[in-house]
Design an enzyme around this catalytic site. Structure first.
Site, mmCIF file in Angstrom:
data_model
loop_
_atom_site.group_PDB
_atom_site.id
_atom_site.type_symbol
_atom_site.label_atom_id
_atom_site.label_comp_id
_atom_site.label_asym_id
_atom_site.label_seq_id
_atom_site.Cartn_x
_atom_site.Cartn_y
_atom_site.Cartn_z
ATOM 1 N N ARG A 118 16.031 -2.608 11.198
ATOM 2 C CA ARG A 118 15.692 -3.718 10.275
ATOM 3 C C ARG A 118 14.236 -4.161 10.366
ATOM 4 O O ARG A 118 13.883 -5.265 9.950
ATOM 5 C CB ARG A 118 16.616 -4.914 10.483
ATOM 6 C CG ARG A 118 18.072 -4.569 10.267
ATOM 7 C CD ARG A 118 18.914 -5.781 9.979
ATOM 8 N NE ARG A 118 20.292 -5.365 9.808
ATOM 9 C CZ ARG A 118 21.160 -5.240 10.809
ATOM 10 N NH1 ARG A 118 20.801 -5.540 12.028
ATOM 11 N NH2 ARG A 118 22.384 -4.829 10.566
ATOM 12 N N LYS A 140 2.615 -1.739 0.812
ATOM 13 C CA LYS A 140 3.590 -0.998 -0.002
ATOM 14 C C LYS A 140 3.951 0.278 0.755
ATOM 15 O O LYS A 140 3.052 1.055 1.128
ATOM 16 C CB LYS A 140 3.004 -0.621 -1.360
ATOM 17 C CG LYS A 140 3.055 -1.742 -2.359
ATOM 18 C CD LYS A 140 2.670 -1.235 -3.741
ATOM 19 C CE LYS A 140 2.715 -2.346 -4.768
ATOM 20 N NZ LYS A 140 2.237 -1.882 -6.087
ATOM 21 N N GLU A 182 -9.430 6.084 -7.098
ATOM 22 C CA GLU A 182 -8.949 4.722 -6.775
ATOM 23 C C GLU A 182 -10.137 3.775 -6.549
ATOM 24 O O GLU A 182 -10.050 2.583 -6.820
ATOM 25 C CB GLU A 182 -8.028 4.736 -5.547
ATOM 26 C CG GLU A 182 -6.763 5.595 -5.696
ATOM 27 C CD GLU A 182 -5.593 4.908 -6.412
ATOM 28 O OE1 GLU A 182 -5.808 3.863 -7.076
ATOM 29 O OE2 GLU A 182 -4.463 5.438 -6.325
ATOM 30 N N LYS A 224 -9.092 -5.241 -2.746
ATOM 31 C CA LYS A 224 -7.628 -5.119 -2.615
ATOM 32 C C LYS A 224 -7.064 -6.244 -1.755
ATOM 33 O O LYS A 224 -6.046 -6.849 -2.093
ATOM 34 C CB LYS A 224 -7.239 -3.752 -2.054
ATOM 35 C CG LYS A 224 -5.721 -3.631 -1.929
ATOM 36 C CD LYS A 224 -5.163 -2.255 -2.022
ATOM 37 C CE LYS A 224 -3.630 -2.322 -2.032
ATOM 38 N NZ LYS A 224 -2.990 -1.035 -2.039
ATOM 39 N N GLU A 234 3.742 -8.578 -5.647
ATOM 40 C CA GLU A 234 3.510 -8.162 -7.039
ATOM 41 C C GLU A 234 4.358 -8.929 -8.045
ATOM 42 O O GLU A 234 5.012 -8.341 -8.909
ATOM 43 C CB GLU A 234 3.721 -6.643 -7.185
ATOM 44 C CG GLU A 234 3.000 -6.084 -8.393
ATOM 45 C CD GLU A 234 2.950 -4.561 -8.417
ATOM 46 O OE1 GLU A 234 2.432 -3.977 -7.452
ATOM 47 O OE2 GLU A 234 3.440 -3.987 -9.400
ATOM 48 N N ARG A 238 -1.145 -8.762 -8.703
ATOM 49 C CA ARG A 238 -1.243 -7.504 -7.956
ATOM 50 C C ARG A 238 -1.010 -6.283 -8.849
ATOM 51 O O ARG A 238 -1.521 -5.199 -8.569
ATOM 52 C CB ARG A 238 -0.266 -7.493 -6.775
ATOM 53 C CG ARG A 238 -0.392 -6.215 -5.958
ATOM 54 C CD ARG A 238 0.326 -6.247 -4.622
ATOM 55 N NE ARG A 238 0.166 -4.953 -3.969
ATOM 56 C CZ ARG A 238 0.434 -4.705 -2.707
ATOM 57 N NH1 ARG A 238 0.873 -5.681 -1.931
ATOM 58 N NH2 ARG A 238 0.268 -3.497 -2.206
ATOM 59 N N ASN A 242 -2.416 -1.365 -10.346
ATOM 60 C CA ASN A 242 -1.749 -0.165 -10.865
ATOM 61 C C ASN A 242 -2.379 0.350 -12.146
ATOM 62 O O ASN A 242 -1.751 1.112 -12.884
ATOM 63 C CB ASN A 242 -0.270 -0.470 -11.126
ATOM 64 C CG ASN A 242 0.487 -0.646 -9.833
ATOM 65 O OD1 ASN A 242 0.268 0.104 -8.882
ATOM 66 N ND2 ASN A 242 1.342 -1.635 -9.774
ATOM 67 N N HIS A 245 -1.660 3.860 -13.365
ATOM 68 C CA HIS A 245 -0.568 4.429 -12.572
ATOM 69 C C HIS A 245 0.696 4.696 -13.394
ATOM 70 O O HIS A 245 1.468 5.580 -13.046
ATOM 71 C CB HIS A 245 -0.242 3.524 -11.383
ATOM 72 C CG HIS A 245 -1.264 3.607 -10.276
ATOM 73 N ND1 HIS A 245 -2.604 3.346 -10.479
ATOM 74 C CD2 HIS A 245 -1.162 3.934 -8.960
ATOM 75 C CE1 HIS A 245 -3.256 3.501 -9.335
ATOM 76 N NE2 HIS A 245 -2.416 3.858 -8.403
ATOM 77 N N HIS A 249 1.797 8.193 -12.761
ATOM 78 C CA HIS A 249 3.067 8.532 -12.093
ATOM 79 C C HIS A 249 3.910 9.450 -12.980
ATOM 80 O O HIS A 249 4.598 10.342 -12.476
ATOM 81 C CB HIS A 249 3.849 7.262 -11.761
ATOM 82 C CG HIS A 249 3.308 6.523 -10.559
ATOM 83 N ND1 HIS A 249 3.689 5.244 -10.237
ATOM 84 C CD2 HIS A 249 2.422 6.894 -9.608
ATOM 85 C CE1 HIS A 249 3.065 4.853 -9.133
ATOM 86 N NE2 HIS A 249 2.274 5.837 -8.739
ATOM 87 N N HIS A 262 -2.369 12.700 -6.461
ATOM 88 C CA HIS A 262 -2.150 11.335 -6.967
ATOM 89 C C HIS A 262 -3.419 10.795 -7.642
ATOM 90 O O HIS A 262 -3.376 10.282 -8.771
ATOM 91 C CB HIS A 262 -1.714 10.430 -5.810
ATOM 92 C CG HIS A 262 -1.557 8.993 -6.188
ATOM 93 N ND1 HIS A 262 -0.541 8.537 -7.003
ATOM 94 C CD2 HIS A 262 -2.309 7.900 -5.890
ATOM 95 C CE1 HIS A 262 -0.677 7.231 -7.177
ATOM 96 N NE2 HIS A 262 -1.743 6.818 -6.511
#
Ligand code: NAD
Ligand code: GLY
Length: 359
Positions: A118, A140, A182, A224, A234, A238, A242, A245, A249, A262
């Site tokens: 956990r 993330k 990026e 960032k 997010e 935030r 992206n 993205h 993606h 990427h």
């Protein structure tokens, strides 16, 4: 060495940026709370940097795990091998996982840390430009699913990020360029002056001039860190991180993970986002021109992959994490240095835009 803080209350942590930091034993040890450590890396990075990190950890009960290298291994099966290692070596809740490598190792190790018993501590030692400017910061973590990129994951902040810029000396130039994509993103979404600085420092960055690279890493991390501090999970701002993205993606998933890097998919995605913003009448065409030129000069692609259809884009984009109540939202540009998250466009207009982009 530069130190900056990601301000998140009791989850705040430092980002250290400098040269030879992988050999700084004290810096690493001061962020480890227990006496057990698992270093996770991959088969490419291990021969280059693993010994240096293990040498710093001689006072700890340390295990290490070497994963196969590639985006195609960022999946639940390989993630499971991290849990196997932790359990076989009897790591308990006070263990610390250390991610040594690029974004793939960082995202997977972070998610293992988020979920093992956990949640246990983890530390990021990013070794690619992309991971140094983006993936190691902000918490993330996760893995890919065959039907969607980064679809299984959690927010879990590291205890610290320790960026040794000299690791970039061994990074292949295609990977360096992927990281630059990026970096350009930060200029586009938040900092027109930095975008201009990038335009003026292309040769230095491509030649791995350490002063220029370190400056680019610092500005990127600062941007960032500020955004993450405002919106850790997010709920709002935030999402501008992206930019490109949603298109990117879709490209990565359609092409098969690992085929396009990427950063390359993000490069095309950013150009598509800029062009769509222009088509909506929100962005001046000169910005699209400057962006296209900059991406090309960094040897990044600017066209979507041959054979990819508008239907494929629409279908893959419909599982994007920014979809709300079935409505697609995109990160778009209003000006150079100003991004917005918007669903304020007609889907038919988007479909015909995608048709134009596909070839
Ligand atoms: P990567 O981790 O696959 O690394 C790229 C390649 O460089 C790999 O072959 C790796 O073994 C090699 N490598 C790493 N360091 C090296 C070094 N110093 N010298 C030589 N080779 C080295 O890819 P990446 O570009 O670092 O990261 C991409 C991943 O990051 C994607 O999975 C993406 O989804 C994820 N990402 C996550 C976030 C986030 O916020 N968590 C943000 C952006 C991207
Ligand atoms: N790379 C996007 C984010 O961290 O939010």
């Amino acid at each position: 060495m530069q130190t900056m803080q990601v301000d998140l209350g009791d989850r705040s942590y430092p980002i250290y940026i400098g040269e030879n930091l992988l050999s700084d034993k004290e810096l690493l040890l001061k962020h480890i709370r227990g006496s057990q450590v698992l270093v996770v890396t991959n088969e490419t990075v291990a021969p280059l940097y693993l010994d240096r990190v293990l040498n710093n950890l001689s006072v700890m009960k340390t295990s290490h795990l070497v994963l196969p290298d590639g985006e195609q291994y960022k999946n639940l099966q390989v993630l499971s091998s991290i849990y196997d290692k932790l359990l076989n070596d009897k790591h308990n809740r006070t263990t610390t996982l250390i991610a040594l490598g690029g974004g793939v190792v960082g995202d997977m190790t972070g998610y293992a840390a988020a979920s093992y018993q956990r949640g246990v501590d983890f530390i990021q030692l990013p070794t690619t430009l992309l991971s140094q400017v983006d993936s190691s910061v902000g918490g993330k973590t996760g893995v890919n699913h065959p039907l969607g990129k980064n679809m299984i994951g959690a927010f879990h902040q590291p205890r610290c990020v320790l960026t040794d810029c000299l690791t970039l000396n061994t990074l292949p130039s295609r990977e360096l360029s992927a990281g630059i994509a990026e970096v350009i993103k930060y200029g586009l979404i938040a900092d027109a002056d930095f975008f201009e600085w990038l335009e003026n420092n292309i040769d230095k960055l491509l030649a791995k001039d350490m002063t220029a690279l370190t400056y680019a890493i610092e500005v990127s991390c600062k941007t960032k860190a500020d955004i993450v501090a405002k919106d850790e999970r997010e709920g709002g701002i935030r999402a501008i991180l992206n930019l490109g993205h949603t298109f990117g993606h879709a490209i990565e998933t359609a092409q098969g993970y690992g085929s396009w890097l990427h950063g390359e998919a993000v490069a095309v995605g950013m150009k598509m986002a800029a062009e769509f913003s222009q088509q909506l009448g929100w962005l001046d065409s000169s910005v699209v021109g400057r962006l296209t030129c900059l991406l090309k000069q960094f040897n990044l692609p600017v066209e979507s992959p041959e054979g990819m259809s508008a239907d494929q884009f629409m279908s893959l984009m419909s599982v994007d994490k920014k979809v709300l109540d079935g409505r697609l939202r995109l990160v778009l540009l209003k000006h150079l240095g100003e991004a917005v998250v918007s669903s304020d466009f007609n889907n038919k207009v988007l479909e015909s835009f995608l048709d134009e982009q596909c070839h």
